[in-house]
Design a protein around this motif. Sequence first.
Motif, PDB file in Angstrom:
ATOM      1  N   VAL A 168       0.751  -1.152   0.085  1.00  0.00           N
ATOM      2  CA  VAL A 168       0.092  -0.001   0.179  1.00  0.00           C
ATOM      3  C   VAL A 168       0.983   1.363   0.157  1.00  0.00           C
ATOM      4  CG1 VAL A 168      -1.615   1.323   1.424  1.00  0.00           C
ATOM      5  CG2 VAL A 168      -1.997  -1.225   0.982  1.00  0.00           C
ATOM      6  N   ARG A 169       1.957   1.294   0.903  1.00  0.00           N
ATOM      7  CA  ARG A 169       2.684   2.510   0.847  1.00  0.00           C
ATOM      8  C   ARG A 169       3.568   2.646  -0.447  1.00  0.00           C
ATOM      9  NH1 ARG A 169       7.226   3.166   5.620  1.00  0.00           N
ATOM     10  NH2 ARG A 169       8.012   0.964   4.857  1.00  0.00           N
ATOM     11  N   ALA A 170       4.028   1.661  -1.081  1.00  0.00           N
ATOM     12  CA  ALA A 170       4.780   1.615  -2.599  1.00  0.00           C
ATOM     13  C   ALA A 170       3.502   2.305  -3.536  1.00  0.00           C
ATOM     14  CB  ALA A 170       5.006   0.589  -3.025  1.00  0.00           C
ATOM     15  N   SER A 171       2.212   1.843  -3.672  1.00  0.00           N
ATOM     16  CA  SER A 171       1.353   2.233  -4.446  1.00  0.00           C
ATOM     17  C   SER A 171       0.909   3.729  -3.758  1.00  0.00           C
ATOM     18  CB  SER A 171      -0.156   1.436  -4.144  1.00  0.00           C
ATOM     19  OG  SER A 171       0.253   0.242  -4.527  1.00  0.00           O
ATOM     20  N   LYS A 172       0.894   4.245  -2.823  1.00  0.00           N
ATOM     21  CA  LYS A 172       0.643   5.562  -2.429  1.00  0.00           C
ATOM     22  C   LYS A 172       1.877   6.453  -2.780  1.00  0.00           C
ATOM     23  CE  LYS A 172      -0.347   8.337   1.737  1.00  0.00           C
ATOM     24  NZ  LYS A 172      -0.108   9.592   1.041  1.00  0.00           N
ATOM     25  N   ASN A 173       2.986   6.161  -2.776  1.00  0.00           N
ATOM     26  CA  ASN A 173       4.052   6.777  -3.447  1.00  0.00           C
ATOM     27  C   ASN A 173       3.950   6.938  -4.753  1.00  0.00           C
ATOM     28  OD1 ASN A 173       5.233   7.139  -0.959  1.00  0.00           O
ATOM     29  ND2 ASN A 173       6.571   5.246  -1.168  1.00  0.00           N
ATOM     30  N   VAL A 174       3.664   5.922  -5.642  1.00  0.00           N
ATOM     31  CA  VAL A 174       3.584   5.880  -7.037  1.00  0.00           C
ATOM     32  C   VAL A 174       2.346   7.078  -7.411  1.00  0.00           C
ATOM     33  CG1 VAL A 174       2.491   5.011  -9.063  1.00  0.00           C
ATOM     34  CG2 VAL A 174       4.262   3.880  -7.566  1.00  0.00           C
ATOM     35  N   GLU A 208       0.481  12.508  -9.246  1.00  0.00           N
ATOM     36  CA  GLU A 208      -0.180  13.926  -8.780  1.00  0.00           C
ATOM     37  C   GLU A 208       0.762  14.844  -8.816  1.00  0.00           C
ATOM     38  OE1 GLU A 208      -2.063  13.843  -5.138  1.00  0.00           O
ATOM     39  OE2 GLU A 208      -3.505  12.036  -5.717  1.00  0.00           O
ATOM     40  N   GLU A 209       1.980  14.738  -8.524  1.00  0.00           N
ATOM     41  CA  GLU A 209       2.935  15.882  -8.729  1.00  0.00           C
ATOM     42  C   GLU A 209       3.247  15.897 -10.038  1.00  0.00           C
ATOM     43  OE1 GLU A 209       6.444  14.752  -6.240  1.00  0.00           O
ATOM     44  OE2 GLU A 209       5.164  14.525  -4.604  1.00  0.00           O
ATOM     45  N   LEU A 210       3.321  14.843 -10.807  1.00  0.00           N
ATOM     46  CA  LEU A 210       3.642  14.938 -12.189  1.00  0.00           C
ATOM     47  C   LEU A 210       2.516  15.617 -12.984  1.00  0.00           C
ATOM     48  CD1 LEU A 210       5.614  14.342 -14.652  1.00  0.00           C
ATOM     49  CD2 LEU A 210       4.562  12.109 -14.681  1.00  0.00           C
ATOM     50  N   ALA A 211       1.304  15.380 -12.840  1.00  0.00           N
ATOM     51  CA  ALA A 211       0.181  16.249 -13.591  1.00  0.00           C
ATOM     52  C   ALA A 211       0.329  17.569 -13.094  1.00  0.00           C
ATOM     53  CB  ALA A 211      -1.074  15.440 -13.148  1.00  0.00           C
ATOM     54  N   ALA A 237       0.719  20.480 -15.844  1.00  0.00           N
ATOM     55  CA  ALA A 237      -0.511  21.439 -15.863  1.00  0.00           C
ATOM     56  C   ALA A 237       0.185  22.884 -16.051  1.00  0.00           C
ATOM     57  CB  ALA A 237      -1.425  21.311 -14.683  1.00  0.00           C
ATOM     58  N   GLU A 238       1.439  23.117 -15.230  1.00  0.00           N
ATOM     59  CA  GLU A 238       2.048  24.476 -15.179  1.00  0.00           C
ATOM     60  C   GLU A 238       2.905  24.488 -16.640  1.00  0.00           C
ATOM     61  OE1 GLU A 238       4.466  24.480 -11.784  1.00  0.00           O
ATOM     62  OE2 GLU A 238       2.922  24.093 -10.463  1.00  0.00           O
ATOM     63  N   LEU A 239       2.959  23.795 -17.392  1.00  0.00           N
ATOM     64  CA  LEU A 239       3.540  23.835 -18.737  1.00  0.00           C
ATOM     65  C   LEU A 239       2.705  24.638 -19.744  1.00  0.00           C
ATOM     66  CD1 LEU A 239       5.704  20.614 -19.221  1.00  0.00           C
ATOM     67  CD2 LEU A 239       6.457  22.799 -18.627  1.00  0.00           C
TER      68      LEU A 239
END
Length: 100
Positions: A80-86, A91-94, A98-100
């Motif tokens: 679960v922790r690994a999935s949460k990190n992904v 979300e950070e990548l999105a 979005a800022e580009l």
Amino acid sequence: MSTKRVNFRLPEELIAQADVAAEVTHKNRTEILVEALRQYLEEKESDESFREAVVELYLDDQIGFEKLAEVIGRQDAESVRASKNVLDRGEELADDLAEL
């Protein structure tokens, strides 16, 4: 195992039943209540919807990793922790895109 004193109210009939069980089993009231609570929690922790709700609490940052591991087991908690990190990185990548 360390212990902590807690105070709570119980219906009188439950106290009476616990006292009878304590006398019959040669245990004290606290031992009877601890045993009953442990049994209840073991049953809950094997319930899939309960486990899913605990995972949701972790994903929403309402409980920590160690609590998650206590309930669902360390191996499942690691997954679960690994999935949460992904998910968090996604979300950070999105946000970055979005800022580009």
